[in-house]
Design an enzyme around this catalytic site. Structure first.
Site, PDB file in Angstrom:
ATOM      1  N   HIS A   1      18.064 -51.813-120.020  1.00 36.61           N
ATOM      2  CA  HIS A   1      19.259 -51.197-119.430  1.00 36.61           C
ATOM      3  C   HIS A   1      19.748 -51.928-118.179  1.00 36.61           C
ATOM      4  O   HIS A   1      20.105 -51.313-117.169  1.00 36.61           O
ATOM      5  CB  HIS A   1      18.998 -49.717-119.137  1.00 36.61           C
TER       6      HIS A   1
ATOM      7  N   HIS B   1      24.138 -43.072-122.343  1.00 35.42           N
ATOM      8  CA  HIS B   1      22.762 -42.684-122.645  1.00 35.42           C
ATOM      9  C   HIS B   1      22.575 -41.166-122.654  1.00 35.42           C
ATOM     10  O   HIS B   1      21.521 -40.656-122.269  1.00 35.42           O
ATOM     11  CB  HIS B   1      21.832 -43.343-121.613  1.00 35.42           C
TER      12      HIS B   1
ATOM     13  N   GLU C   1      23.024 -43.934-128.891  1.00 33.92           N
ATOM     14  CA  GLU C   1      23.614 -44.915-127.974  1.00 33.92           C
ATOM     15  C   GLU C   1      24.314 -45.972-128.813  1.00 33.92           C
ATOM     16  O   GLU C   1      23.667 -46.857-129.377  1.00 33.92           O
ATOM     17  CB  GLU C   1      22.514 -45.547-127.118  1.00 33.92           C
TER      18      GLU C   1
HETATM   19  C1  BGC Z   1      15.439 -46.834-125.236  1.00 40.41           C
HETATM   20  C2  BGC Z   1      14.084 -46.218-125.014  1.00 40.41           C
HETATM   21  C3  BGC Z   1      13.909 -45.999-123.544  1.00 40.41           C
HETATM   22  C4  BGC Z   1      14.999 -45.106-123.046  1.00 40.41           C
HETATM   23  C5  BGC Z   1      14.903 -44.890-121.571  1.00 40.41           C
HETATM   24  C6  BGC Z   1      16.464 -45.901-124.713  1.00 40.41           C
HETATM   25  O1  BGC Z   1      17.722 -46.490-124.835  1.00 40.41           O
HETATM   26  O2  BGC Z   1      15.664 -47.121-126.578  1.00 40.41           O
HETATM   27  O3  BGC Z   1      13.073 -47.065-125.510  1.00 40.41           O
HETATM   28  O4  BGC Z   1      12.666 -45.460-123.243  1.00 40.41           O
HETATM   29  O5  BGC Z   1      16.239 -45.658-123.353  1.00 40.41           O
HETATM   30  O6  BGC Z   1      15.510 -43.725-121.231  1.00 40.41           O
END
Ligand code: BGC
Length: 344
Positions: A102, A171, A308
């Site tokens: 991210h 998210h 997402e």
């Molecule tokens: C990921 C997860 C991660 C999460 C964090 C998601 O987009 O795929 O692996 O733990 O984000 O909040």
């Protein structure tokens, strides 16, 4: 608009309430978060269907589970935080084992975005300087939330002054039972995806596009989310539940169905459409009770699901995947819609 609170350096954080029909959405300038979504069930009973916190202060804590955040500059994972662009290697600080997740430790979710009211909603803008978290180029990103009828639409756009890579998504964690009503395992979901991108132990794609057929990832027909979540499947074990990028059927760049989730008990239905090539279906496997959300509820495993909409993880290292490169003079665009309705 109201001021919801202030960040540690005293910056005011506006929050906006969008209402239309029976759906009410709140979004705020910090991380351009989707803070809440209230939607009716088949009897008109309203509930919060997106996980969130009561107070701005809870969003400011680090780390946090990105509840409703806009993630960027590169949502999802980049292997070892490294990629090569135009012959130069870039290093993003790693924050998820050996990988960058991210956008690195201080992603777009950690800034107060500029905001501007637009018809039906609000547009947030964030300028990420050249070299921010190691990424090349000054990137100007816009995220516009609008609510029309029961549809929340998110339009993303971005420009750069040097070649760069980007992957922007939201998210949000949804729970159609209501955000204080336990897990999402009882919900029924259909995904418009014949293929997914299998991963290694670090959840980095192997590069393959594998058929979902014959695996617990097959949601081509509606299936209960929890029905196969503990199946003895190598991919499911690596992820501890669902945490996979699905290849959305159809042509990227056109708004087309990606997912439909229904609550069989209360009739709430969420339909997701996107122009993006992929969607990460994540079942909150890493929610471990550390965070207490609205209504004083501890967020534990599987209390929310994320859809997402995105480019595939680690695309900067995968020339075969749809490209995440953006060049000066071009504008990146994507759109995702979330529609909240009911089945009788
Ligand atoms: C990921 C997860 C991660 C999460 C964090 C998601 O987009 O795929 O692996 O733990 O984000 O909040």
């Amino acid at each position: 608009m109201a001021i919801w609170g202030h960040t540690a350096d005293g910056t005011a954080v506006p929050i906006y309430t969008l209402t239309s029909g029976q759906v009410e959405v709140r979004v705020m300038a910090y991380g351009a978060h989707l803070v809440s979504v209230r939607a009716p069930d088949r009897n008109g009973k309203m509930a919060d269907v997106a996980l969130g916190f009561d107070k701005l202060d809870d969003y400011l804590k680090v780390p946090n589970p990105y509840l409703g955040a806009i993630v960027g500059r590169y949502g999802n994972r980049i292997a070892r935080g490294q990629f090569t662009l135009d012959g130069k290697t870039y290093q993003i600080p790693v924050n998820n084992g050996p990988n960058a997740l991210h956008g690195g430790p201080k992603g777009f979710d950690r800034y107060v975005w500029q905001s501007q009211e637009v018809p039906g909603g609000v547009e947030f803008t964030h300028v990420s300087p050249d070299g921010d978290m190691g990424f090349p180029g000054t990137l100007t990103a816009h995220v516009k939330y609008t609510l029309t009828g029961n549809t929340l639409r998110i339009d993303y756009s971005a420009t750069t002054d040097r070649d760069t890579v980007l992957n922007l998504t939201n998210h949000a964690y949804f729970n159609l039972n209501g955000d204080d009503q336990g897990t999402i395992l009882n919900l029924k979901m259909q995904l418009d995806a014949d293929k997914f991108t299998p991963v290694d132990a670090g959840l980095i794609p192997t590069g393959e596009l594998a058929p979902v057929a014959g695996t617990p990832l097959d949601f081509r027909k509606p299936e209960i989310i929890g029905a196969r979540i503990d199946d003895n499947n190598e991919q499911m074990k690596l992820a501890g539940g669902y945490d996979f990028n699905f290849v959305v059927n159809g042509t990227p760049g056109t708004l087309r169905p990606a997912a439909t989730v229904v609550d069989p008990e209360n009739g709430r239905k969420l339909t997701v459409e996107t122009t993006q090539p992929g969607v990460q279906f994540y079942t909150g496997n890493f929610l471990d009770g550390t965070f207490t959300g609205r209504h004083g509820v501890q967020y534990t495993k599987h209390m929310g699901f994320c859809l997402e909409t995105q480019h595939f993880p680690d695309s900067p290292n995968r020339p075969d995947f749809p490209s995440t490169e953006l060049k000066p003079g071009h504008t990146f665009h994507s759109t995702t819609t979330f529609t909240f309705s009911v089945v009788k």
